[in-house]
Design a protein around this motif. Structure first.
Motif, PDB file in Angstrom:
ATOM      1  N   LYS A  76       0.748  -1.056   0.303  1.00 47.94           N
ATOM      2  CA  LYS A  76       0.071   0.295   0.224  1.00 47.94           C
ATOM      3  C   LYS A  76       1.088   1.117   0.274  1.00 47.94           C
ATOM      4  O   LYS A  76       1.913   1.674   0.753  1.00 47.94           O
ATOM      5  CB  LYS A  76      -0.979   0.218   1.234  1.00 47.94           C
ATOM      6  N   ARG A  77       0.357   2.389  -0.625  1.00 44.01           N
ATOM      7  CA  ARG A  77       1.691   3.474  -0.440  1.00 44.01           C
ATOM      8  C   ARG A  77       1.030   4.286   0.691  1.00 44.01           C
ATOM      9  O   ARG A  77      -0.035   4.482   1.071  1.00 44.01           O
ATOM     10  CB  ARG A  77       0.604   4.534  -1.996  1.00 44.01           C
ATOM     11  N   GLY A  78       2.169   5.058   1.472  1.00 48.68           N
ATOM     12  CA  GLY A  78       1.950   5.353   2.246  1.00 48.68           C
ATOM     13  C   GLY A  78       0.904   7.064   2.110  1.00 48.68           C
ATOM     14  O   GLY A  78       1.476   8.093   0.978  1.00 48.68           O
ATOM     15  N   ASP A  79       0.726   7.319   3.257  1.00 43.06           N
ATOM     16  CA  ASP A  79       0.556   8.831   2.825  1.00 43.06           C
ATOM     17  C   ASP A  79       1.430   9.713   3.093  1.00 43.06           C
ATOM     18  O   ASP A  79       1.253  10.598   3.126  1.00 43.06           O
ATOM     19  CB  ASP A  79      -1.028   8.838   4.353  1.00 43.06           C
ATOM     20  N   TRP A  80       2.819   9.324   3.234  1.00 42.79           N
ATOM     21  CA  TRP A  80       3.803  10.768   4.334  1.00 42.79           C
ATOM     22  C   TRP A  80       4.362  10.944   2.854  1.00 42.79           C
ATOM     23  O   TRP A  80       4.957  10.369   2.001  1.00 42.79           O
ATOM     24  CB  TRP A  80       5.203   9.869   4.976  1.00 42.79           C
TER      25      TRP A  80
END
Length: 147
Positions: A138-142
């Motif tokens: 999953k791609r991160g939010d940072w």
């Protein structure tokens, strides 16, 4: 011949140094930090104090490697791994070698009770992003920065 994924050993030093040159200079077009600096890094990883490293091997020849560094998450108050490198020589990039190296890093993270494994890849490395997406990452939010 089957490809074997295993932890790095001291006798891998010469081959692994050459493979890391292919990664640093050949793949990312960065300046080579020098054999001595790379060998010191490999030896520190062999001690598994700062991290660990895995290699992909076929018929005694190293064809890829992955590096995990250890740190902690303040949010979880637990140890985490950072996959700093995942590299396979060009001839083996369309097979399962990359996925198997990635899986070995995940396995190590889980077996050693780490909260999670994280990593980054270049925005332009679409091939790696497709691999990670295919593997369920999953791609991160940072947003990543460096200075």
């Amino acid at each position: 011949m089957p490809i074997h994924i295993r932890e790095t050993r001291s006798e891998d030093l010469k081959q692994l140094t050459a493979l890391m040159d292919d990664y640093v200079v050949g793949f990312y077009n960065n300046p080579w930090p020098g054999d001595q600096a790379i060998e010191l890094l490999i030896n520190n990883l062999l001690e598994q104090q700062i991290g660990t490293q895995f290699v992909a091997e076929e018929d005694g020849k190293l064809i890829g490697f992955a590096t995990l560094f250890f740190t902690y998450s303040t949010m979880k108050a637990e140890r985490v791994t950072i996959m700093n490198d995942l590299f396979v020589t060009e001839a083996f990039r369309e097979g399962e070698t990359e996925a198997n190296l990635f899986a070995r890093c995940q396995q190590y993270t889980h077996e050693h009770g780490c909260a999670y494994m994280s990593w980054i890849t270049a925005v332009t490395n679409e091939r790696a992003q497709q691999l990670f997406d295919r593997l369920g990452a999953k791609r991160g939010d940072w947003v990543n920065y460096s200075i």
